[in-house]
Design an enzyme around this catalytic site. Structure first.
Site, PDB file in Angstrom:
ATOM      1  N   ILE A 186       3.531 -51.761 -83.663  1.00  0.00           N
ATOM      2  CA  ILE A 186       3.388 -51.352 -82.250  1.00  0.00           C
ATOM      3  C   ILE A 186       4.576 -50.541 -81.761  1.00  0.00           C
ATOM      4  O   ILE A 186       4.541 -49.968 -80.687  1.00  0.00           O
ATOM      5  CB  ILE A 186       3.153 -52.541 -81.295  1.00  0.00           C
ATOM      6  CG1 ILE A 186       4.227 -53.629 -81.483  1.00  0.00           C
ATOM      7  CG2 ILE A 186       1.759 -53.109 -81.431  1.00  0.00           C
ATOM      8  CD1 ILE A 186       4.217 -54.670 -80.368  1.00  0.00           C
ATOM      9  N   PHE A 208      16.714 -49.662 -84.583  1.00  0.00           N
ATOM     10  CA  PHE A 208      17.189 -50.703 -85.501  1.00  0.00           C
ATOM     11  C   PHE A 208      16.085 -51.277 -86.389  1.00  0.00           C
ATOM     12  O   PHE A 208      16.330 -52.043 -87.275  1.00  0.00           O
ATOM     13  CB  PHE A 208      17.850 -51.826 -84.706  1.00  0.00           C
ATOM     14  CG  PHE A 208      19.029 -51.347 -83.945  1.00  0.00           C
ATOM     15  CD1 PHE A 208      20.195 -51.027 -84.611  1.00  0.00           C
ATOM     16  CD2 PHE A 208      18.974 -51.154 -82.582  1.00  0.00           C
ATOM     17  CE1 PHE A 208      21.296 -50.548 -83.923  1.00  0.00           C
ATOM     18  CE2 PHE A 208      20.065 -50.679 -81.884  1.00  0.00           C
ATOM     19  CZ  PHE A 208      21.236 -50.362 -82.558  1.00  0.00           C
ATOM     20  N   GLY A 209      14.845 -50.932 -86.129  1.00  0.00           N
ATOM     21  CA  GLY A 209      13.794 -51.516 -86.954  1.00  0.00           C
ATOM     22  C   GLY A 209      12.419 -51.233 -86.379  1.00  0.00           C
ATOM     23  O   GLY A 209      12.253 -50.342 -85.554  1.00  0.00           O
ATOM     24  N   VAL A 259       8.620 -52.935 -84.838  1.00  0.00           N
ATOM     25  CA  VAL A 259       8.053 -54.111 -84.173  1.00  0.00           C
ATOM     26  C   VAL A 259       6.544 -54.143 -84.434  1.00  0.00           C
ATOM     27  O   VAL A 259       5.861 -53.119 -84.319  1.00  0.00           O
ATOM     28  CB  VAL A 259       8.341 -54.088 -82.646  1.00  0.00           C
ATOM     29  CG1 VAL A 259       7.788 -55.332 -81.966  1.00  0.00           C
ATOM     30  CG2 VAL A 259       9.837 -53.971 -82.370  1.00  0.00           C
ATOM     31  N   LYS A 301       9.774 -58.502 -84.899  1.00  0.00           N
ATOM     32  CA  LYS A 301      10.709 -57.376 -84.995  1.00  0.00           C
ATOM     33  C   LYS A 301      11.485 -57.518 -86.298  1.00  0.00           C
ATOM     34  O   LYS A 301      12.099 -58.548 -86.552  1.00  0.00           O
ATOM     35  CB  LYS A 301      11.658 -57.407 -83.792  1.00  0.00           C
ATOM     36  CG  LYS A 301      12.738 -56.332 -83.839  1.00  0.00           C
ATOM     37  CD  LYS A 301      13.535 -56.311 -82.537  1.00  0.00           C
ATOM     38  CE  LYS A 301      14.751 -55.417 -82.646  1.00  0.00           C
ATOM     39  NZ  LYS A 301      15.520 -55.331 -81.391  1.00  0.00           N
ATOM     40  N   ASP A 357      22.168 -52.735 -72.899  1.00  0.00           N
ATOM     41  CA  ASP A 357      21.130 -51.723 -73.096  1.00  0.00           C
ATOM     42  C   ASP A 357      19.948 -51.961 -72.142  1.00  0.00           C
ATOM     43  O   ASP A 357      18.777 -51.910 -72.551  1.00  0.00           O
ATOM     44  CB  ASP A 357      20.660 -51.717 -74.554  1.00  0.00           C
ATOM     45  CG  ASP A 357      19.958 -50.392 -74.913  1.00  0.00           C
ATOM     46  OD1 ASP A 357      20.071 -49.430 -74.121  1.00  0.00           O
ATOM     47  OD2 ASP A 357      19.310 -50.326 -75.974  1.00  0.00           O
TER      48      ASP A 357
HETATM   49  N1  LIG Z   1       8.127 -59.546 -77.734  1.00  0.00           N
HETATM   50  C1  LIG Z   1       7.555 -58.349 -77.638  1.00  0.00           C
HETATM   51  N2  LIG Z   1       6.280 -58.234 -77.202  1.00  0.00           N
HETATM   52  C2  LIG Z   1       5.692 -57.023 -77.122  1.00  0.00           C
HETATM   53  N3  LIG Z   1       6.289 -55.853 -77.418  1.00  0.00           N
HETATM   54  C3  LIG Z   1       7.564 -55.901 -77.844  1.00  0.00           C
HETATM   55  C4  LIG Z   1       8.254 -57.138 -77.986  1.00  0.00           C
HETATM   56  N4  LIG Z   1       9.506 -56.871 -78.417  1.00  0.00           N
HETATM   57  C5  LIG Z   1       9.589 -55.544 -78.534  1.00  0.00           C
HETATM   58  N5  LIG Z   1       8.433 -54.949 -78.199  1.00  0.00           N
HETATM   59  C6  LIG Z   1       8.125 -53.492 -78.175  1.00  0.00           C
HETATM   60  O1  LIG Z   1       8.872 -52.840 -79.187  1.00  0.00           O
HETATM   61  C7  LIG Z   1       9.788 -51.912 -78.593  1.00  0.00           C
HETATM   62  C8  LIG Z   1      11.076 -51.885 -79.401  1.00  0.00           C
HETATM   63  O2  LIG Z   1      11.671 -53.181 -79.392  1.00  0.00           O
HETATM   64  P1  LIG Z   1      13.258 -53.363 -79.397  1.00  0.00           P
HETATM   65  O3  LIG Z   1      13.819 -52.605 -78.222  1.00  0.00           O
HETATM   66  O4  LIG Z   1      13.584 -54.818 -79.466  1.00  0.00           O
HETATM   67  O5  LIG Z   1      13.633 -52.635 -80.762  1.00  0.00           O
HETATM   68  P2  LIG Z   1      14.815 -51.615 -81.071  1.00  0.00           P
HETATM   69  O6  LIG Z   1      14.696 -51.303 -82.512  1.00  0.00           O
HETATM   70  O7  LIG Z   1      16.101 -52.180 -80.610  1.00  0.00           O
HETATM   71  O8  LIG Z   1      14.383 -50.372 -80.154  1.00  0.00           O
HETATM   72  P3  LIG Z   1      15.311 -49.267 -79.439  1.00  0.00           P
HETATM   73  O9  LIG Z   1      16.141 -48.628 -80.476  1.00  0.00           O
HETATM   74  O10 LIG Z   1      14.282 -48.332 -78.819  1.00  0.00           O
HETATM   75  O11 LIG Z   1      16.127 -49.978 -78.370  1.00  0.00           O
HETATM   76  C9  LIG Z   1       9.968 -52.384 -77.132  1.00  0.00           C
HETATM   77  O12 LIG Z   1      10.312 -51.311 -76.283  1.00  0.00           O
HETATM   78  C10 LIG Z   1       8.572 -52.910 -76.828  1.00  0.00           C
HETATM   79  O13 LIG Z   1       7.713 -51.852 -76.468  1.00  0.00           O
END
Ligand SMILES: Nc1ncnc2c1ncn2[C@@H]1O[C@H](COP(=O)(O)OP(=O)(O)OP(=O)(O)O)[C@@H](O)[C@H]1O
Length: 381
Positions: A57, A62-63, A65, A80, A172
């Site tokens: 999704i 960093f990864g 989800v 994640k 953030d």
């Molecule tokens: N618990 C959750 N339920 C539903 N969607 C989620 C959830 N956690 C994360 N997401 C979706 O996944 C996206 C990315 O999650 P997250 O910000 O934790 O990852 P990231 O790798 O740190 O992303 P970024 O580099 O964009 O900050 C969120 O913006 C959200 O749309």
């Protein structure tokens, strides 16, 4: 009267139906992993979990989800996957494990798998993020309803307040990291990948927080900032929801600083020293700020203006504390004991406060909570 021929015909039909549904049903395959328990537990016990229907999704820096369904209760979950360096304990994991709060996304389980060098966070699933919801309104030239902004910002400030009580700074805060369930009006903070527990005399990295949401002291290179950088980010999120695009929208840090100065004025050299900014020469003439209302170019109610001006202070020490912001008149509608969502659905629990929140805020709690009908007692929900 039921005849035996009717009964056997009926049985044949049922059997035929069962045969067909088995023949056409997709075989369900489950992923089975050994995982440790998340938020609120000590994580010492490993349990077997199973999930299915895994779909990507989102991908972040960093990864990735995924959405999936947990077999034990058929509930949707988000997983994640984050690449890990075995030499370091994941701060994201430690913080999510500890922070047990209604406005912070809950870590249900976590696990690693030998074949992939990843840490997997299994979280409660939230249907959307605020960036998506807001984009939907903006694309249709519509404004997010003021009542929805208010409801979400209350929960954001409460969640941030809880992190700050533990000396944790998120670093953030932005609409993409705020997950919402529109039907129930719930907001939860996610993405603790940049979060940190501050400790005295330990310098912090400056290049942190997404561009439009960065506090001025970060742009000025301060390594000695505090939790109030999140408070600034909350102010920029409120502004963005009202204005329909980021309020400090520019391509470089220096241009963002120029916009902040346009709104609030040039800080003097003395101010910068006092505020703990690393001093840099500002390549602009000294100007007086136009004020946030004129800067946004939108007429704001007095209470909205008061909220924005309390969050967006150039001096980090003068920024309002998140729990104090909840006492502002801007949030008065939510204190009405008859408050409901516009759909008529009941409001989410806003006053289900934890003991730690009560104790830390006992002096202001009467200004945050709804008043009883008699008007003098705090109604503890
Ligand atoms: N618990 C959750 N339920 C539903 N969607 C989620 C959830 N956690 C994360 N997401 C979706 O996944 C996206 C990315 O999650 P997250 O910000 O934790 O990852 P990231 O790798 O740190 O992303 P970024 O580099 O964009 O900050 C969120 O913006 C959200 O749309």
């Amino acid at each position: 009267m039921i005849r035996s021929s009717d009964t056997s015909r009926h049985c044949l039909k049922v059997l035929e139906g069962m045969r067909r549904s088995t023949a056409f049903a997709e075989p369900v395959s489950f992923h089975t992993v050994m995982a440790r328990q998340g938020t609120g537990s000590k994580g010492e016990r490993e349990v077997e979990i199973q999930f299915t229907n895994m779909q990507l999704i989102g991908t972040g820096s960093f990864g990735a989800v995924y959405k999936a369904v947990l077999r034990e209760n058929d509930e949707p979950i988000a997983i994640k996957k984050v690449k890990v360096d075995d030499r370091f304990k994941s701060r994201e994991l430690t913080i999510m494990h500890e922070m047990d709060h209604p406005n912070i996304i809950r870590l249900l389980y976590y696990y690693t798998m030998q074949q992939e060098n990843c840490l997997n966070f299994v979280m409660e699933f939230m249907p959307k993020d605020l960036a998506y919801v807001h984009r939907q309104f903006a694309h249709n030239d519509k404004q997010m309803p003021a009542s929805a902004i208010k409801l979400y910002m209350f929960q954001l400030l409460r969640g941030i307040g809880f992190l700050h009580l533990h000396n944790i700074v998120h670093r953030d805060i932005k609409p993409k990291n705020l997950l919402v369930d529109e039907a129930n009006g719930i907001l939860k903070i996610c993405d603790f990948g940049s979060a940190k527990r501050l400790s005295k005399n330990e310098p912090n990295i400056t290049y942190i927080c997404s561009r439009y949401y960065r506090a001025p002291e970060l742009i000025f290179g301060s390594k000695d900032y505090d939790t109030s950088i999140d408070t600034w980010s909350v102010g920029t999120v409120v502004g963005e929801l009202l204005h329909n695009c980021p309020i400090f929208l520019a391509d470089s840090a220096i241009d963002i600083l120029a916009l902040q100065i346009k709104a609030f004025g040039t800080p003097s050299k003395e101010d910068m020293t006092k505020w703990n900014y690393e001093f840099v020469h500002i390549p602009y003439d000294t100007i007086t700020g136009v004020g946030i209302q004129k800067f946004i170019g939108r007429k704001l109610s007095l209470s909205t203006l008061e909220l924005l001006n309390s969050l967006l202070k150039m001096d980090p020490k003068l920024r309002i504390k998140p729990y104090h912001a909840l006492t502002l008149p801007y949030f008065d509608d939510l204190r009405d004991p008859h408050y409901k969502l516009p759909s008529g659905a009941p409001a989410p629990l806003l006053f289900d406060w934890l003991e730690k929140e009560y104790i830390a805020n006992h002096e202001i709690i009467k200004d945050i909570f709804p008043r009883s009908e008699e008007g003098d007692k705090v109604e503890c929900l």
